[in-house]
Write a protein that holds these residues in place. Structure first.
Motif, PDB file in Angstrom:
ATOM      1  N   GLN A   3       0.853  -1.176   0.000  1.00 35.86           N
ATOM      2  CA  GLN A   3       0.000   0.000   0.000  1.00 35.86           C
ATOM      3  C   GLN A   3       0.888   1.225   0.000  1.00 35.86           C
ATOM      4  O   GLN A   3       2.042   1.183   0.401  1.00 35.86           O
ATOM      5  N   GLN A   4       0.333   2.362  -0.412  1.00 35.95           N
ATOM      6  CA  GLN A   4       1.110   3.600  -0.389  1.00 35.95           C
ATOM      7  C   GLN A   4       1.432   3.933   1.057  1.00 35.95           C
ATOM      8  O   GLN A   4       0.553   4.107   1.882  1.00 35.95           O
ATOM      9  N   ALA A   6       3.200   6.586   2.045  1.00 36.69           N
ATOM     10  CA  ALA A   6       3.369   8.025   2.256  1.00 36.69           C
ATOM     11  C   ALA A   6       2.165   8.608   2.983  1.00 36.69           C
ATOM     12  O   ALA A   6       1.050   8.138   2.848  1.00 36.69           O
ATOM     13  N   VAL A   7       2.418   9.637   3.758  1.00 34.94           N
ATOM     14  CA  VAL A   7       1.361  10.359   4.441  1.00 34.94           C
ATOM     15  C   VAL A   7       0.629  11.191   3.397  1.00 34.94           C
ATOM     16  O   VAL A   7       1.237  11.796   2.527  1.00 34.94           O
ATOM     17  N   THR A   8      -0.686  11.217   3.463  1.00 39.45           N
ATOM     18  CA  THR A   8      -1.467  12.023   2.535  1.00 39.45           C
ATOM     19  C   THR A   8      -1.277  13.501   2.846  1.00 39.45           C
ATOM     20  O   THR A   8      -1.336  13.909   3.996  1.00 39.45           O
ATOM     21  N   ILE A   9      -1.045  14.264   1.812  1.00 40.31           N
ATOM     22  CA  ILE A   9      -0.897  15.711   1.966  1.00 40.31           C
ATOM     23  C   ILE A   9      -2.157  16.363   1.432  1.00 40.31           C
ATOM     24  O   ILE A   9      -2.529  16.145   0.271  1.00 40.31           O
ATOM     25  N   ASP A  10      -2.816  17.118   2.275  1.00 39.19           N
ATOM     26  CA  ASP A  10      -4.058  17.792   1.927  1.00 39.19           C
ATOM     27  C   ASP A  10      -3.890  19.296   2.088  1.00 39.19           C
ATOM     28  O   ASP A  10      -2.907  19.762   2.667  1.00 39.19           O
ATOM     29  N   SER A  13      -2.145  21.060   5.169  1.00 37.97           N
ATOM     30  CA  SER A  13      -1.020  20.276   5.692  1.00 37.97           C
ATOM     31  C   SER A  13       0.230  21.139   5.784  1.00 37.97           C
ATOM     32  O   SER A  13       0.509  21.949   4.901  1.00 37.97           O
ATOM     33  N   ASP A  67       5.115  17.186  -6.292  1.00 35.14           N
ATOM     34  CA  ASP A  67       4.841  16.435  -5.057  1.00 35.14           C
ATOM     35  C   ASP A  67       6.063  15.703  -4.516  1.00 35.14           C
ATOM     36  O   ASP A  67       6.134  15.411  -3.330  1.00 35.14           O
ATOM     37  N   ASP A  68       7.071  15.434  -5.368  1.00 34.42           N
ATOM     38  CA  ASP A  68       8.277  14.769  -4.858  1.00 34.42           C
ATOM     39  C   ASP A  68       9.307  15.765  -4.321  1.00 34.42           C
ATOM     40  O   ASP A  68      10.405  15.375  -3.933  1.00 34.42           O
ATOM     41  N   PRO A  72       5.966  15.835   4.456  1.00 29.64           N
ATOM     42  CA  PRO A  72       5.261  16.338   5.651  1.00 29.64           C
ATOM     43  C   PRO A  72       6.246  16.969   6.623  1.00 29.64           C
ATOM     44  O   PRO A  72       7.347  16.457   6.817  1.00 29.64           O
TER      45      PRO A  72
END
Length: 73
Positions: A3-4, A6-10, A13, A67-68, A72
């Motif tokens: 599964q991914q 990475a922490v979701t960035i919203d 954030s 995004d890369d 966080p």
């Protein structure tokens, strides 16, 4: 199968700019050296390479990053 992880960035954030691929103004380089953190305020579509993240930096300026290029905070 993984599964991914990475922490979701919203929007809202707190993030840290970890690298920058493109040339940027010297003033932005200096700001990021002092404080590379900011708050996500929006997203934008990039030139076919995914989603860009619009970040409000510590001085109130906004700039977008791939995004890369962020993590966080």
């Amino acid at each position: 199968m993984s599964q991914q992880a990475a922490v979701t960035i919203d929007i809202g954030s707190k993030v840290r700019v970890t690298r920058v691929r493109d040339r940027i103004p010297a003033s932005l380089v200096e700001l990021l050296k002092k404080d590379a953190t900011g708050t996500v305020i929006d997203f934008r579509t990039t030139d076919g390479k995914g989603i860009g993240v619009v970040v409000e930096l510590s001085n109130g300026a906004t700039c977008w990053f791939f995004d890369d290029e962020i993590a966080p905070a």
